[in-house]
Write a protein that holds these residues in place. Structure first.
Motif, PDB file in Angstrom:
ATOM      1  N   MET A 137     151.074   6.979 141.495  1.00  0.00           N
ATOM      2  CA  MET A 137     152.310   7.715 141.799  1.00  0.00           C
ATOM      3  C   MET A 137     153.014   8.148 140.518  1.00  0.00           C
ATOM      4  N   ASP A 138     152.951   7.308 139.495  1.00  0.00           N
ATOM      5  CA  ASP A 138     153.591   7.642 138.220  1.00  0.00           C
ATOM      6  C   ASP A 138     152.970   8.881 137.583  1.00  0.00           C
ATOM      7  N   LYS A 139     151.723   9.175 137.933  1.00  0.00           N
ATOM      8  CA  LYS A 139     151.023  10.315 137.335  1.00  0.00           C
ATOM      9  C   LYS A 139     151.238  11.618 138.109  1.00  0.00           C
ATOM     10  N   LEU A 140     151.873  11.528 139.278  1.00  0.00           N
ATOM     11  CA  LEU A 140     152.110  12.743 140.054  1.00  0.00           C
ATOM     12  C   LEU A 140     153.112  13.643 139.339  1.00  0.00           C
ATOM     13  N   PRO A 141     152.944  14.959 139.464  1.00  0.00           N
ATOM     14  CA  PRO A 141     153.977  15.858 138.943  1.00  0.00           C
ATOM     15  C   PRO A 141     155.313  15.559 139.634  1.00  0.00           C
ATOM     16  N   GLU A 142     156.364  15.819 138.927  1.00  0.00           N
ATOM     17  CA  GLU A 142     157.714  15.452 139.359  1.00  0.00           C
ATOM     18  C   GLU A 142     158.036  15.839 140.801  1.00  0.00           C
ATOM     19  N   LEU A 143     157.793  17.068 141.174  1.00  0.00           N
ATOM     20  CA  LEU A 143     158.171  17.535 142.504  1.00  0.00           C
ATOM     21  C   LEU A 143     157.280  16.923 143.579  1.00  0.00           C
ATOM     22  N   GLN A 144     155.990  16.767 143.301  1.00  0.00           N
ATOM     23  CA  GLN A 144     155.091  16.133 144.267  1.00  0.00           C
ATOM     24  C   GLN A 144     155.494  14.680 144.480  1.00  0.00           C
ATOM     25  N   LYS A 151     159.383  11.611 151.755  1.00  0.00           N
ATOM     26  CA  LYS A 151     158.741  11.721 153.070  1.00  0.00           C
ATOM     27  C   LYS A 151     158.056  10.434 153.486  1.00  0.00           C
ATOM     28  N   VAL A 152     157.212   9.893 152.617  1.00  0.00           N
ATOM     29  CA  VAL A 152     156.375   8.759 152.998  1.00  0.00           C
ATOM     30  C   VAL A 152     157.079   7.421 152.780  1.00  0.00           C
ATOM     31  N   VAL A 153     157.738   7.265 151.642  1.00  0.00           N
ATOM     32  CA  VAL A 153     158.368   5.986 151.327  1.00  0.00           C
ATOM     33  C   VAL A 153     159.750   5.871 151.975  1.00  0.00           C
ATOM     34  N   ASP A 154     160.596   6.883 151.758  1.00  0.00           N
ATOM     35  CA  ASP A 154     161.957   6.826 152.299  1.00  0.00           C
ATOM     36  C   ASP A 154     162.043   7.315 153.744  1.00  0.00           C
ATOM     37  N   GLU A 155     160.982   7.940 154.245  1.00  0.00           N
ATOM     38  CA  GLU A 155     160.890   8.438 155.619  1.00  0.00           C
ATOM     39  C   GLU A 155     162.032   9.383 155.988  1.00  0.00           C
ATOM     40  N   GLU A 156     162.365  10.260 155.053  1.00  0.00           N
ATOM     41  CA  GLU A 156     163.392  11.270 155.304  1.00  0.00           C
ATOM     42  C   GLU A 156     162.825  12.364 156.207  1.00  0.00           C
ATOM     43  N   GLU A 157     163.707  13.061 156.896  1.00  0.00           N
ATOM     44  CA  GLU A 157     163.308  14.182 157.746  1.00  0.00           C
ATOM     45  C   GLU A 157     162.970  15.389 156.869  1.00  0.00           C
ATOM     46  N   ASN A 171     156.568  25.029 151.540  1.00  0.00           N
ATOM     47  CA  ASN A 171     156.385  24.429 150.221  1.00  0.00           C
ATOM     48  C   ASN A 171     156.332  22.908 150.339  1.00  0.00           C
ATOM     49  N   LEU A 172     157.161  22.348 151.205  1.00  0.00           N
ATOM     50  CA  LEU A 172     157.155  20.900 151.425  1.00  0.00           C
ATOM     51  C   LEU A 172     155.777  20.439 151.880  1.00  0.00           C
ATOM     52  N   ARG A 173     155.203  21.126 152.862  1.00  0.00           N
ATOM     53  CA  ARG A 173     153.882  20.736 153.371  1.00  0.00           C
ATOM     54  C   ARG A 173     152.822  20.836 152.279  1.00  0.00           C
ATOM     55  N   GLN A 174     152.881  21.891 151.469  1.00  0.00           N
ATOM     56  CA  GLN A 174     151.908  22.055 150.386  1.00  0.00           C
ATOM     57  C   GLN A 174     152.055  20.939 149.347  1.00  0.00           C
ATOM     58  N   LEU A 175     153.287  20.643 148.984  1.00  0.00           N
ATOM     59  CA  LEU A 175     153.525  19.600 147.983  1.00  0.00           C
ATOM     60  C   LEU A 175     153.101  18.228 148.496  1.00  0.00           C
ATOM     61  N   LEU A 176     153.367  17.962 149.771  1.00  0.00           N
ATOM     62  CA  LEU A 176     152.966  16.677 150.349  1.00  0.00           C
ATOM     63  C   LEU A 176     151.447  16.565 150.385  1.00  0.00           C
ATOM     64  N   TYR A 177     150.796  17.631 150.775  1.00  0.00           N
ATOM     65  CA  TYR A 177     149.335  17.667 150.826  1.00  0.00           C
ATOM     66  C   TYR A 177     148.758  17.427 149.428  1.00  0.00           C
ATOM     67  N   ARG A 178     149.301  18.122 148.438  1.00  0.00           N
ATOM     68  CA  ARG A 178     148.806  17.959 147.068  1.00  0.00           C
ATOM     69  C   ARG A 178     149.052  16.546 146.545  1.00  0.00           C
ATOM     70  N   SER A 179     150.215  15.982 146.853  1.00  0.00           N
ATOM     71  CA  SER A 179     150.504  14.622 146.372  1.00  0.00           C
ATOM     72  C   SER A 179     149.540  13.624 146.991  1.00  0.00           C
ATOM     73  N   LYS A 180     149.259  13.778 148.280  1.00  0.00           N
ATOM     74  CA  LYS A 180     148.314  12.867 148.934  1.00  0.00           C
ATOM     75  C   LYS A 180     146.908  13.036 148.352  1.00  0.00           C
ATOM     76  N   THR A 181     146.529  14.280 148.077  1.00  0.00           N
ATOM     77  CA  THR A 181     145.215  14.542 147.498  1.00  0.00           C
ATOM     78  C   THR A 181     145.103  13.910 146.120  1.00  0.00           C
ATOM     79  N   ARG A 182     146.128  14.106 145.300  1.00  0.00           N
ATOM     80  CA  ARG A 182     146.114  13.507 143.957  1.00  0.00           C
ATOM     81  C   ARG A 182     146.073  11.982 144.037  1.00  0.00           C
ATOM     82  N   LEU A 183     146.865  11.407 144.936  1.00  0.00           N
ATOM     83  CA  LEU A 183     146.869   9.949 145.069  1.00  0.00           C
ATOM     84  C   LEU A 183     145.498   9.440 145.499  1.00  0.00           C
TER      85      LEU A 183
END
Length: 193
Positions: A137-144, A151-157, A171-183
């Motif tokens: 997670m520390d290696k993810l780009p800031e926005l991802q 979304k995943v940890v704080d479970e915000e809407e 953009n939210l869906r794309q960023l979430l998808y990319r963050s999960k892929t990177r993780l």
């Protein structure tokens, strides 16, 4: 316990009512600190960002219209402060290998070419797995990282996340998808297989 969404409470905050402000600070300071830690800041940086968030909040609270929860407004300020800190301290790489990584991980049908090596729950049960996830997670780009955290940890809407980060739902869906892929990629590299 105050209802922080109550228009009367919000008005008392705007007027500078010290008891209302104190109850708000007591309710959310530890959450701000933990969120900053969760975004990879040190304890000292997290304290500084939480303090800076409160200073900015009280400077701009008159602009809060009450259309979202006061917590959403407050965390929006926090995420902007973290972004400012990162921009001031980090130089970002010019190239982003995520496209190559993503292409190599999918079949033509769009499905993963390889499944998760184990269920995410099993990875989390293992303390080494948790350490790996935190490192990744520390290696993810800031926005991802911010999107994943909210979304995943704080479970915000989704609507609140878009408001906090000033992004579109697409953009939210794309960023979430990319963050999960990177993780996923990072966990596999670090021994998740």
């Amino acid at each position: 316990m105050h209802n922080f969404s109550d228009p009367k409470f919000i008005e008392s905050i705007r007027r500078g009512d010290s008891k209302a402000r104190e109850s708000l600070v007591r309710a959310y300071t530890s959450h701000l600190f933990k969120a900053a830690l969760g975004m990879g800041l040190s304890e000292e940086q997290s304290n500084d960002v939480a303090h800076s968030t409160w200073m900015t909040f009280f400077e701009v609270v008159s602009k809060f219209e009450g259309r979202s929860h006061i917590r959403t407004f407050l965390f929006g300020i926090l995420y902007n402060k973290v972004s400012e800190l990162r921009r001031a301290n980090l130089k970002y790489a010019k190239t982003d290998p995520i496209e190559e990584i993503m292409e190599s991980r999918f079949e033509e049908s769009g499905h993963w070419s390889e499944g998760w090596p184990t269920s995410p729950e099993k990875v989390l049960e293992n303390s080494q797995g948790l350490t790996i996830i935190e490192e990744c997670m520390d290696k993810l780009p800031e926005l991802q990282k911010a999107v994943f955290q909210l979304k995943v940890v704080d479970e915000e809407e989704n609507e609140d996340i878009c408001h906090i980060l000033n992004i579109t739902n697409t953009n939210l869906r794309q960023l979430l998808y990319r963050s999960k892929t990177r993780l996923k990629e990072c966990v596999e590299r670090k021994g998740g297989k």
